[in-house]
Scaffold this active site. Sequence first.
Site, PDB file in Angstrom:
ATOM      1  N   LYS A  11       0.851  -1.196   0.000  1.00 49.73           N
ATOM      2  CA  LYS A  11       0.000   0.000   0.000  1.00 49.73           C
ATOM      3  C   LYS A  11       0.882   1.240   0.000  1.00 49.73           C
ATOM      4  O   LYS A  11       1.859   1.314   0.740  1.00 49.73           O
ATOM      5  CB  LYS A  11      -0.908  -0.021   1.240  1.00 49.73           C
ATOM      6  CG  LYS A  11      -2.123   0.900   1.141  1.00 49.73           C
ATOM      7  CD  LYS A  11      -3.127   0.666   2.271  1.00 49.73           C
ATOM      8  CE  LYS A  11      -4.312   1.629   2.110  1.00 49.73           C
ATOM      9  NZ  LYS A  11      -5.366   1.442   3.137  1.00 49.73           N
ATOM     10  N   GLU A  71     -19.923  -3.812   9.750  1.00 54.85           N
ATOM     11  CA  GLU A  71     -20.825  -2.955  10.511  1.00 54.85           C
ATOM     12  C   GLU A  71     -21.917  -3.752  11.202  1.00 54.85           C
ATOM     13  O   GLU A  71     -22.363  -3.383  12.304  1.00 54.85           O
ATOM     14  CB  GLU A  71     -21.454  -1.903   9.590  1.00 54.85           C
ATOM     15  CG  GLU A  71     -20.466  -0.873   9.028  1.00 54.85           C
ATOM     16  CD  GLU A  71     -19.709  -1.347   7.789  1.00 54.85           C
ATOM     17  OE1 GLU A  71     -19.969  -2.488   7.330  1.00 54.85           O
ATOM     18  OE2 GLU A  71     -18.863  -0.596   7.277  1.00 54.85           O
ATOM     19  N   ARG A 100     -25.600  -0.017   6.478  1.00 56.44           N
ATOM     20  CA  ARG A 100     -25.354  -1.455   6.477  1.00 56.44           C
ATOM     21  C   ARG A 100     -26.069  -2.181   7.616  1.00 56.44           C
ATOM     22  O   ARG A 100     -26.069  -3.410   7.658  1.00 56.44           O
ATOM     23  CB  ARG A 100     -23.843  -1.720   6.616  1.00 56.44           C
ATOM     24  CG  ARG A 100     -23.035  -1.463   5.366  1.00 56.44           C
ATOM     25  CD  ARG A 100     -23.002  -2.715   4.522  1.00 56.44           C
ATOM     26  NE  ARG A 100     -22.635  -2.443   3.139  1.00 56.44           N
ATOM     27  CZ  ARG A 100     -21.411  -2.558   2.646  1.00 56.44           C
ATOM     28  NH1 ARG A 100     -20.423  -2.914   3.418  1.00 56.44           N
ATOM     29  NH2 ARG A 100     -21.183  -2.315   1.381  1.00 56.44           N
TER      30      ARG A 100
END
Lengths: 583, 583
Positions: free
Chosen positions: A244, A329, A357
């Site tokens: 990343k 979530e 969600r």
Amino acid sequence: MILDRINGPKNLKTLSASERKELAQEIRQAMLKRASIHGGHFGPDFGIVEATIALHTVFDSPKDKIVWDVSHQVYPHKILTGRKQAYLEEEHYDDVSGYSNPAESEHDFFEVGHTSTSISLASGLAMARDLRGGHENIIAVIGDGSMSGGEALEGLDTVGEMGTNMIIVLNDNQMSIAEVHGGMYKGFDELRRTGGKSEHNLFRAMGLDYRFVADGNDSEALIKVFREVKDIDHPVVVHIVTQKGKGYKFAEEDKESWHWHMPFDIETGEVKHPYVDEAAELTATYLLDRMKTDKKLAVLTAATPSSFGFTSERRKQAGKQFIDVGIAEEQAVAMASGLAKGGARPVFGDYATFFQRTYDQISQDVCINNNPAVFLVFGASMYSMNDVTHLCIFDIPMMANIPNLVYLAPVSLAEYKAMLAWALDQTEHPVAIRVPVLPVPSEGRVIRTDYSQLNTYEVTRRGEEVAILGLGNFYGLAEQTAAELEKKGIHATIINPTYITGLDTDLLESLKKDHRLVVTMEDGVLDGGFGEKIARFYGSSDMKTCAFGLEKKFYDRYDYEKLAEEYNLKPELAAKKILDLIK
Amino acid sequence: MILDRINGPKNLKTLSASERKELAQEIRQAMLKRASIHGGHFGPDFGIVEATIALHTVFDSPKDKIVWDVSHQVYPHKILTGRKQAYLEEEHYDDVSGYSNPAESEHDFFEVGHTSTSISLASGLAMARDLRGGHENIIAVIGDGSMSGGEALEGLDTVGEMGTNMIIVLNDNQMSIAEVHGGMYKGFDELRRTGGKSEHNLFRAMGLDYRFVADGNDSEALIKVFREVKDIDHPVVVHIVTQKGKGYKFAEEDKESWHWHMPFDIETGEVKHPYVDEAAELTATYLLDRMKTDKKLAVLTAATPSSFGFTSERRKQAGKQFIDVGIAEEQAVAMASGLAKGGARPVFGDYATFFQRTYDQISQDVCINNNPAVFLVFGASMYSMNDVTHLCIFDIPMMANIPNLVYLAPVSLAEYKAMLAWALDQTEHPVAIRVPVLPVPSEGRVIRTDYSQLNTYEVTRRGEEVAILGLGNFYGLAEQTAAELEKKGIHATIINPTYITGLDTDLLESLKKDHRLVVTMEDGVLDGGFGEKIARFYGSSDMKTCAFGLEKKFYDRYDYEKLAEEYNLKPELAAKKILDLIK
């Protein structure tokens, strides 16, 4: 520049390995300059450059269909599919959205911005292909962080049973926005350490085939494996390990801060216009402080700890009282219910858009059980994220119509703090707080510290003829509108409703005596919202009502001021409309 | 009877192996008789008898906490925890709910009815225990069918990272309501065939420890393993293989029909009062017929195929045009979006209560992308399932406030069929249909076959003074109320709004001429619903409004008629209220 010759994937097919290397360099260069001036996602895009080049070298987009999860890693893809100008020329930086977007290009299939959807969406494309009798490749590209989301895992399970072509590229950069969390990451770790040979393989356990690429930033290694799986007749996961933020020192070193970044100085990595989110800071410092004496306070995040100020340093301080469940979530909300039932005091914070969600978990796991979990709903405002996939203006219709939930709308940071303290002190109700979005005043307007008398609104100024209910963030707008009306000789009543989830029927009834118009102002869509409840209450009476807020619509990258004007959410415009109604 | 001596788990501790066997027999006997008279869940309870005895023999409930997933397998647990009377004596059959219920017993921790929540809820209890410094065992009991749900998989991932006691009992009866679907079941199958030794182990891949019990209907084998894992210091899955419906021939042979069953004759297994769900029948026959010519029609279910008439025979007929994604509503909705994008015509049907799992997928995956998926929302009515966890009265606030969705409310089965045909013919909009709940008329009232002129209501009778908008199921109530008003000299206008998601502003405006009251009638909660939109529209005018429907509340096992009376949802009562308003 190689990029000069790249106007679409077909131009990639004939590049040499060294040209691909150069191209990767050029893409990073363009993205670095743009990010430094424009801001945007950073780490995910810098990590996926080689994989994007390899995908478009091997597969034939748009016939072969690539679905990008979350799509915050889609900049290199946009550069290679006809949209390079938006990354090379400053005056065109805003020509493209930050996410995949079918309106921009035939190489984009879905407009997405929430995580963990790519496998499910791609599984539909694959089944459609099979019903059509087509033969193209369907490819989902998903990060390791997104794999923890329920939708992705459900998708994996469905795909594991499909008997036709489907390629899932697992882009494993060992990060979510923050560090990854969850048992599956022990498995991914083992796979990395064993070159893909560990038997703890989630994908094989779900019925899929599996390949491993140790260096996912090596276009040549990727091309080799992608060629092997191209036109495969069954579902396969290609697990690629990437770095990343690759290619920019500061992003490589501090992956969390550089997931997304504001404009910065390239040499130093310093943010150009530092910004402190006061509401997030207040939340984190308050909760950390409270943890010192309340050992049963449990703070939960679903992979967005910074949304409420929990930097890595603060997470360390919180120790076992802080839990990051990963992008999950549903788990966060249900776990909060369990924590509350078990005698702990759970607080789950997230952006309003991601609470979407959790409708069923809030309703079933928490509210039917009436377990006193506390939810902090961040960014819930039209003055918040304005990408269509990240709108935070639908939370009131979604949450405020769930029974048993107490949804509070503070009008200042000080009131927010008082509500947060109350919510954690009491154990009678599940409580959600619509965290103020600036500008609201930091101080003032804390009339009470006890909110247990539900649905009791505060009259902050007694007037007559017109009453304005200014909900949460829009209380200031209510006050300013009243000031405008004052100039025209109308001395309006001003009310802080405080509670989104219920009506103060006594107060509303009493207004009938000396008012003929009740106005509501709410910072979100009107449909299913607060103003409609007031309208229904007065429907059969002589009282007139008028609701200020937004029309139900998916707005995208809008201008805040223009939108406010369009819907009369400016003091003068609102006052004018009110005067029209009562004249 | 052994059961005579069992008033709580403590009475189990001293039983001998043969007494446990006898007890299992007695429990099945009681459940069989009760089911034959009362109806209810069947297969899950008959399969879990020995495991329940073993759990309560080894663990110390309520100190040790057992969380039952879905909790439709909770009858033996209720029998053993002080509630046997409700299973032994006909006059007490209704003393208990069909699900776990903390109001009934300290041995129940959550009121649940949706699947896949036990691991998440239990993980919260475990973390609360750790913050408290407690040492009890936390146990989640979950079926193999429920493991495919995103919430369960998210929970597994979180638990896989926890370093403390948590025991997950995987009750593998190789069934969901219908047969299981998904790649993970290949893995479960291998685990069964290898005695738990296969390397394709989802649980180990998620970081958990694992044990296998080949005969989950053998109390003694279960007790042995439960004793081994009791007080374990890390998370472990105990995979037990049970037989769904065990002990009753018909249930063993046809597991799908006997998951839940209406009252029946014990000797023959015949249902006492056969019942055909006309809306489901119409749906299945229409879709099957259409499949013959439309090879791109794809029908999706999330493990409830019978909710829309897709019996196993019909599933076979549909072939690859029918897909059961397992208990995975998010996947179903997102996959439908992919199917639509890929040129197929997807239809996903489910009960309204389970659509609650899919708010974000409907909004993000489908509606932002405006992909023309079709959703059939079954049972959406107060005259539907009346357990608090299965209420189907919240779909309008949840779905009708999502932009781009066209949510239709047919007033008869014939209109439903016309809407379904239109929804599948068009490709402009995502469309949801609120499938009629009987009694609505089968025939009549199909005024059009083309619904593409959105938000155009039908005036079915022009009157004056009062206009009644009868939405979907409540159109009949509107007509009957108008008939009552007629007796009092009021000739009311009657309107079929057809569209839940938008207003016919021209028509509403025109009513101002010769009407002074607009009444809405909707079959669900009023908060965030249809009536409130009408109230807001007229808020600033002289038109009065009145919304008939239910108050926002979690109703539980209510009497339909009493509830209808309480909220004036009877023609005479509604007419009286209307007359009061206009007099």
